[in-house]
Every structure is written in C-alpha cells, then in structure tokens.
Enzyme design. Structure first.
Site, PDB file in Angstrom:
ATOM      1  N   CYS A 160     -17.306  -6.805  16.366  1.00  0.00           N
ATOM      2  CA  CYS A 160     -17.234  -5.615  17.245  1.00  0.00           C
ATOM      3  C   CYS A 160     -18.448  -5.431  18.162  1.00  0.00           C
ATOM      4  O   CYS A 160     -18.274  -5.011  19.300  1.00  0.00           O
ATOM      5  CB  CYS A 160     -16.992  -4.360  16.422  1.00  0.00           C
ATOM      6  SG  CYS A 160     -15.476  -4.466  15.463  1.00  0.00           S
ATOM      7  N   HIS A 220     -18.728   2.106  19.857  1.00  0.00           N
ATOM      8  CA  HIS A 220     -17.576   1.264  19.509  1.00  0.00           C
ATOM      9  C   HIS A 220     -16.478   2.162  18.942  1.00  0.00           C
ATOM     10  O   HIS A 220     -16.738   3.058  18.152  1.00  0.00           O
ATOM     11  CB  HIS A 220     -18.008   0.219  18.479  1.00  0.00           C
ATOM     12  CG  HIS A 220     -16.870  -0.519  17.874  1.00  0.00           C
ATOM     13  ND1 HIS A 220     -15.880  -1.093  18.635  1.00  0.00           N
ATOM     14  CD2 HIS A 220     -16.546  -0.771  16.571  1.00  0.00           C
ATOM     15  CE1 HIS A 220     -15.004  -1.668  17.829  1.00  0.00           C
ATOM     16  NE2 HIS A 220     -15.384  -1.480  16.581  1.00  0.00           N
ATOM     17  N   ASN A 230      -8.830   0.029  17.455  1.00  0.00           N
ATOM     18  CA  ASN A 230     -10.072  -0.747  17.441  1.00  0.00           C
ATOM     19  C   ASN A 230      -9.809  -2.097  18.104  1.00  0.00           C
ATOM     20  O   ASN A 230      -9.114  -2.937  17.550  1.00  0.00           O
ATOM     21  CB  ASN A 230     -10.528  -0.917  15.978  1.00  0.00           C
ATOM     22  CG  ASN A 230     -11.826  -1.707  15.842  1.00  0.00           C
ATOM     23  OD1 ASN A 230     -12.292  -2.326  16.797  1.00  0.00           O
ATOM     24  ND2 ASN A 230     -12.398  -1.678  14.652  1.00  0.00           N
TER      25      ASN A 230
HETATM   26  N1  ACO Z   1      -1.134   5.234   5.645  1.00  0.00           N
HETATM   27  C1  ACO Z   1      -1.090   5.992   4.540  1.00  0.00           C
HETATM   28  N2  ACO Z   1      -1.942   5.862   3.526  1.00  0.00           N
HETATM   29  C2  ACO Z   1      -2.884   4.915   3.621  1.00  0.00           C
HETATM   30  C3  ACO Z   1      -2.993   4.085   4.760  1.00  0.00           C
HETATM   31  C4  ACO Z   1      -2.064   4.268   5.794  1.00  0.00           C
HETATM   32  N3  ACO Z   1      -2.081   3.518   6.907  1.00  0.00           N
HETATM   33  N4  ACO Z   1      -4.042   3.249   4.574  1.00  0.00           N
HETATM   34  C5  ACO Z   1      -4.576   3.533   3.373  1.00  0.00           C
HETATM   35  N5  ACO Z   1      -3.876   4.537   2.804  1.00  0.00           N
HETATM   36  C6  ACO Z   1      -4.106   5.162   1.498  1.00  0.00           C
HETATM   37  C7  ACO Z   1      -4.809   4.248   0.542  1.00  0.00           C
HETATM   38  O1  ACO Z   1      -3.876   3.381  -0.095  1.00  0.00           O
HETATM   39  C8  ACO Z   1      -5.428   5.231  -0.408  1.00  0.00           C
HETATM   40  O2  ACO Z   1      -4.441   5.642  -1.314  1.00  0.00           O
HETATM   41  P1  ACO Z   1      -4.819   5.874  -2.882  1.00  0.00           P
HETATM   42  O3  ACO Z   1      -5.819   6.978  -2.866  1.00  0.00           O
HETATM   43  O4  ACO Z   1      -3.513   6.239  -3.455  1.00  0.00           O
HETATM   44  O5  ACO Z   1      -5.389   4.568  -3.336  1.00  0.00           O
HETATM   45  C9  ACO Z   1      -5.760   6.431   0.469  1.00  0.00           C
HETATM   46  O6  ACO Z   1      -4.971   6.268   1.666  1.00  0.00           O
HETATM   47  C10 ACO Z   1      -7.225   6.512   0.859  1.00  0.00           C
HETATM   48  O7  ACO Z   1      -7.647   5.221   1.301  1.00  0.00           O
HETATM   49  P2  ACO Z   1      -9.101   4.991   1.827  1.00  0.00           P
HETATM   50  O8  ACO Z   1      -9.277   3.547   2.218  1.00  0.00           O
HETATM   51  O9  ACO Z   1     -10.089   5.530   0.870  1.00  0.00           O
HETATM   52  O10 ACO Z   1      -9.079   5.906   3.143  1.00  0.00           O
HETATM   53  P3  ACO Z   1     -10.251   6.274   4.119  1.00  0.00           P
HETATM   54  O11 ACO Z   1     -10.308   7.726   4.311  1.00  0.00           O
HETATM   55  O12 ACO Z   1     -11.529   5.562   3.784  1.00  0.00           O
HETATM   56  O13 ACO Z   1      -9.739   5.663   5.512  1.00  0.00           O
HETATM   57  C11 ACO Z   1     -10.121   3.752   6.931  1.00  0.00           C
HETATM   58  C12 ACO Z   1      -9.514   4.291   5.628  1.00  0.00           C
HETATM   59  C13 ACO Z   1      -9.435   4.421   8.090  1.00  0.00           C
HETATM   60  C14 ACO Z   1      -9.917   2.266   7.004  1.00  0.00           C
HETATM   61  C15 ACO Z   1     -11.629   4.089   6.988  1.00  0.00           C
HETATM   62  O14 ACO Z   1     -12.236   3.748   5.765  1.00  0.00           O
HETATM   63  C16 ACO Z   1     -12.363   3.381   8.091  1.00  0.00           C
HETATM   64  O15 ACO Z   1     -12.189   3.679   9.259  1.00  0.00           O
HETATM   65  N6  ACO Z   1     -13.299   2.464   7.773  1.00  0.00           N
HETATM   66  C17 ACO Z   1     -14.167   1.838   8.768  1.00  0.00           C
HETATM   67  C18 ACO Z   1     -13.480   0.862   9.662  1.00  0.00           C
HETATM   68  C19 ACO Z   1     -14.499   0.317  10.658  1.00  0.00           C
HETATM   69  O16 ACO Z   1     -15.451   0.966  11.051  1.00  0.00           O
HETATM   70  N7  ACO Z   1     -14.398  -0.891  11.079  1.00  0.00           N
HETATM   71  C20 ACO Z   1     -15.430  -1.355  12.027  1.00  0.00           C
HETATM   72  C21 ACO Z   1     -15.528  -2.719  12.115  1.00  0.00           C
HETATM   73  S1  ACO Z   1     -13.992  -3.515  12.461  1.00  0.00           S
HETATM   74  C22 ACO Z   1     -14.403  -5.126  12.911  1.00  0.00           C
HETATM   75  O17 ACO Z   1     -15.507  -5.546  12.901  1.00  0.00           O
HETATM   76  C23 ACO Z   1     -13.289  -6.083  13.268  1.00  0.00           C
END
Ligand code: ACO
Length: 325
Positions: free
Chosen positions: A112, A252, A282
């Site tokens: 990224c 980003h 993203n």
């Molecule tokens: N729809 C519904 N539920 C979902 C989805 C979805 N699309 N995705 C995950 N869930 C569920 C999970 O299964 C989990 O369920 P559980 O509690 O029953 O196990 C629950 O939602 C919570 O999951 P988390 O992963 O803890 O959710 P979080 O609030 O952390 O959000 C996310 C996830 C959006 C991925 C977030 O963590 C995030 O944005 N992380 C950073 C991403 C990033 O910055 N990337 C940058 C670099 S990318 C690159 O370099 C290519």
C-alpha cells in the site's frame, strides 16, 4: 536542483461491485461493511484487463496533462503488489504499451505505501542521475488475488491506478520530504503465502487457499494506526511543521476507522482529510494517487498547498510524504 509533481491522473475500471452485490456472494451485509470499513462499492477490472492496462491509461493521462509525450519519459516506476507477470516487470509492459521508448522501467514492491516509496525513489533518481521526467504509477488488480469465499478480506479491496509525472525543476524542492519504514517480522499478519519461490502454486496450495491474500484484520488495524501516526509525527517534526499548517492530509484508503483515528490524533478538521474509500475500497498502491487526482480534478488541490501523505501495508511497510502542490 528541485523536484516537483508536474501532473496527476487516474483510471479505474467501469465495472462497479456494491456491498449489496456482495450480499449475494458471501454472508455479509451492506451495514456491516459500511460500519466496519466505510466502503460502499469498489471497481473490478474485466477479466482481460491486467494491471499494466490500468497503469497505461492513468500514465497516458498524466503524460498528456503534463504537456509531455511518451518519448519524454526517462524512467517508469510501477508501484504494485499485483504484477502482470513475475518475469517481466509491469513497468516494462507499460513502457511498451505507452511507447515510452527512451525510458528505463522497473517495478517497486512495497504494497500500500508503494506510491510513497516511489516518490522517494523518483526524487532520488532525479537528484542523483540526471533523470528529468519520471512516470510513477500506483496500479493494482487486487481482486485477482482475493479469496472470494473469505468475507473478512474479499469485501475490502478494489482495482485501479493513479499516476504522476515527477520532474526536475530549477526551483526549490516541492517533494519536500519522504519518510519510509518497514518491519518484516510481522509479515505473516498480511500476506499471500503462496505463488512465489517459497511456496510455488500447486493444486494443494489452491486447496488450502494459500494463493490468496490472508489478513489478521485486528492486528493489521492496530499496527496501521500506530505506524501511520508515527510516520506523520516524524515527518512533521523533522521539517518543523505544525499539523495546522497542513492544507490537506491524504491517507491511504484502507478503512474509514483508521483514517478517523489518525484524523483525531492529528486534530485535523474533516474538510482537510480526503476520503474516497466509499467508492473504491482499498486499492493499495493506487489509493493515494487516485485520491490526489480526484482532488485536483475537483479543484480542491491548489498550487502552493501543503499536502501530507501517509500509508501502511503488507510487509509491514509504511511511509509519509510532505509535498508542496
Ligand atoms: N461481513 C460480516 N461479518 C464479517 C465480515 C463481513 N464481510 N468480515 C468479518 N466478519 C465477522 C468476523 O467473522 C467476526 O465474526 P466473529 O466475531 O463471529 O468471529 C466479526 O465480523 C469481527 O471480525 P473482526 O475481524 O474482528 O472485525 P474488525 O472490526 O476488526 O474489522 C477489518 C475487520 C475491516 C478487516 C478491520 O480489521 C480492518 O480494516 N483491518 C485493517 C485493514 C488494513 O488496514 N489493511 C491495510 C493494508 S492492506 C494491504 O497492504 C494490501
């Protein structure tokens, strides 16, 4: 000798995939995706379109806007984690497609923050080796490497490209400073485990879904906020610039909650922070140049504006940049 960004442009595929479309693919909802990420829709490249095709369109637009011809380009840098081919850089595909026959060309692989890494390299090339015009493109076709059965990752990413022409100038440096960082010890938190020399593609690899992007979302989230904050603090401090002097902060676009956390820590008013994650998701290395291009098209960015960039991604890698527009 100074350096400056002569022009910026972008290109995104016309094919739109909304959160409602995703409700038919995996168990998810528009509400979950919007609340947790800020994304409403993203662009998906047609099957016959490769990363270099997106880069070519953005690149040609940037060249035209700069009042240059392809032959005027001395170097092409394509920042991408989703190359057309492994042997033959995407930059060489682009060089051929745009007819930049006087340019040398190479890819820059920094996920990224690839565009910010590219700014440092472009500036260095100009300062050290007599290069005049660098075409720097951030381009990704990330949707090819997504596990469309993994709802935690497949909803996050999109395809697109943004390009700038970085040129020499006889005035002061407008690419004021670039700060970069990396920490390979945390590589497994965001990785496509197979497909390289470590674990080549095989039916077993496909079965284990290792040829797709894997992410520990929460850990990545925490590291992204910490490292981007650190990158911003360092670059502001070492250039003796207070956050209130920044005209625009262009982070980003990975998650609206990461952007908001940074905005609050920097005490920046909302109108100074550019957000388009709702429309593109993203797009990794393409996200910042796409944002800059949109800001320029809308007349938001004006000559003389002080712009702060920051990004974080797989590796981990991160970086920040200070630019006078
Ligand atoms: N729809 C519904 N539920 C979902 C989805 C979805 N699309 N995705 C995950 N869930 C569920 C999970 O299964 C989990 O369920 P559980 O509690 O029953 O196990 C629950 O939602 C919570 O999951 P988390 O992963 O803890 O959710 P979080 O609030 O952390 O959000 C996310 C996830 C959006 C991925 C977030 O963590 C995030 O944005 N992380 C950073 C991403 C990033 O910055 N990337 C940058 C670099 S990318 C690159 O370099 C290519």
């Amino acid at each position: 000798m100074g350096t400056e960004i002569l022009s910026v442009a972008h290109y995104v595929p016309s094919n739109v995939l909304t959160n409602f479309d995703f409700e038919k693919i995996v168990e998810t909802s528009d509400e979950w995706i919007t609340e947790r990420t800020g994304i409403k829709e993203r662009r998906i490249a047609e099957p016959e379109v490769a990363t270099s095709d997106l880069a070519k369109e953005a690149g040609l637009r940037a060249i035209k806007k700069a009042g240059l011809k392809s032959e005027d380009i001395d170097a092409i840098i394509v920042a991408t984690a989703t190359p057309d081919t492994y042997v033959v850089s995407t930059a060489c595909h682009v060089q051929y497609k745009i007819g930049a026959k006087n340019a040398f060309a190479f890819d820059l692989w920094a996920a990224c923050p690839g565009f910010i890494y590219g700014l440092k390299v472009a500036k260095g090339l100009i300062k050290s080796s007599g290069v005049k015009n660098v075409l720097l493109v951030g381009a990704e076709t990330l949707t090819r490497f997504l596990d469309w059965e993994d709802r935690a990752t497949c909803v996050l990413f999109g395809d697109g490209a943004g390009a700038v022409i970085v040129s020499n100038s006889d005035k002061k440096d407008k690419i004021i400073d670039v700060f970069l960082g990396a920490d390979g010890s945390l590589k497994d938190l965001l990785i496509m485990p197979a497909g390289g020399t470590l674990t080549p593609f095989s039916p077993e690899v496909y079965e284990k879904r290792e040829c797709f992007i894997k992410m520990k979302g929460r850990e990545v989230f925490k590291n992204a906020v910490l490292r981007m904050q650190e990158a911003v603090d360092i670059i502001l401090e070492r250039n003796n610039i207070k956050p209130e002097r920044i005209d625009y902060f262009v982070p980003h676009q990975a998650n609206i909650r990461i952007i908001e956390a940074l905005r609050e820590r920097l005490r920046m008013p909302k109108e100074k922070v550019y957000v388009n994650i709702d429309r593109y998701g993203n797009t990794s290395a393409a996200s910042i140049p796409i944002a800059l291009s949109e800001m320029e098209e809308k007349g938001v960015l004006k000559k003389g504006n002080l712009v702060l960039l920051a990004a974080f991604g797989a590796g981990f890698t991160w970086g920040s940049a200070l630019i006078e527009w």
